[in-house]
Design a protein around this motif. Structure first.
Motif: not given
Length: 282
Positions: A159, A161, A184, A186, A204-206, A208-209, A236-238
């Motif tokens: 990934c 970012m 944003n 990804k 966004g991060d969603k 990537l999750r 990162t949090e992910i």
């Protein structure tokens, strides 16, 4: 029967303990940060590179090993009559394999050079399996057959970012990079057949999750997962969430979590990380 000795480049994700235990020779790439040249795995490490990259005025420049470095390593290792197997990162991101091929034609030793069609821990898996067989006295053809199998059973996902480093490196027009960063976006990518392919784009991060949850679901359907690698630029949090899920879902697989090489960090930028796994069905 001639002994086989294993060589790779410093993009391979291998610990110092693995290099020593399996007698693996690593030929280093170099990286220039604000006019200072560092030798990968010698005068700079994966961990010390990242803060220097983030603080640098300009994007660092990475360089493949000089042909002479490969020749020197090949000649020294082959002095006792050993054969040399050199496994390198995929041609799509570096000319390192071609430097090794050129060196093989110059060296006095019997050298076989292989494009691993991978990098980082994906390359590391191939190198480790080759080195283990070499220590057991296997011949070159047996080792090459095993390397092919490992390659076929390895998946590498990545990934990205932020596209800042890709833009600075001239791989994407600045205007396009500015738009995607503003939105944003990804990116999820996969190394397949020796090429880097975008397989996911989302905001966004969603996104990537969802990307990594899909990979883990795929892994759950894959028999005999033997080894997992997580290589990253910055935490990162992910990343933390993904590592915890892997530990929960695959408690019997070995897992190496580590900062990636300067070459990969330079290309992918802050926050990037890769999930690499190797399955070993009979």
């Amino acid at each position: 029967m001639a002994k086989v000795k294993i060589v790779t480049d410093s993009s391979a994700q291998l610990t110092d303990e693995e290099l020593e235990q399996y007698d693996i020779t690593m030929v280093p790439l170099t990286v220039m940060i604000d006019n200072t040249v560092y030798v990968d795995h010698d005068t700079i490490t994966n961990e010390t590179f990242v803060p220097k990259m983030l603080a640098a005025h300009d994007l660092p420049k990475t360089s493949q090993p000089p042909v002479g470095k490969f020749v020197e390593a090949f000649d020294q290792l082959g002095e006792d009559g050993s054969e040399i197997l050199c496994l390198n990162m995929l041609e799509a991101i570096s000319g390192t394999v071609h430097a090794a091929e050129q060196a093989a034609t110059i060296s006095k030793s019997n050298v076989t050079v292989v494009d691993s069609q991978s990098t980082d821990r994906g390359l590391g898996f191939q190198v480790l399996e080759a080195a283990k067989l070499a220590q057991q006295g296997a011949d070159l053809q047996t080792i090459l057959k095993r390397v092919d199998k490992v390659r076929s059973n390895t998946k590498l996902y990545l990934c990205v970012m932020t596209l800042d480093n890709i833009v600075k490196g001239g791989r994407l027009p600045a205007f396009a990079g500015a738009i995607t960063n503003f939105l944003n976006i990804k990116l999820g990518l996969q190394v397949t057949d020796g090429k880097l392919k975008i397989i996911s784009k989302g905001r966004g991060d969603k996104s990537l999750r969802k990307f990594f949850n899909g990979i883990i679901d795929e892994m759950k359907q894959t028999p005999s997962i033997k080894s997992i690698g997580i290589s990253y630029v910055t935490e990162t949090e992910i990343l933390k969430e993904t590592v915890q899920k892997l530990k929960d879902d695959f408690p019997n697989a070995s897992l190496l979590e580590r900062v990636t090489s300067p070459t990969i960090s330079t290309h992918t930028g802050k926050g990037a990380f890769a999930l690499i796994y190797f399955s070993d069905p009979d």
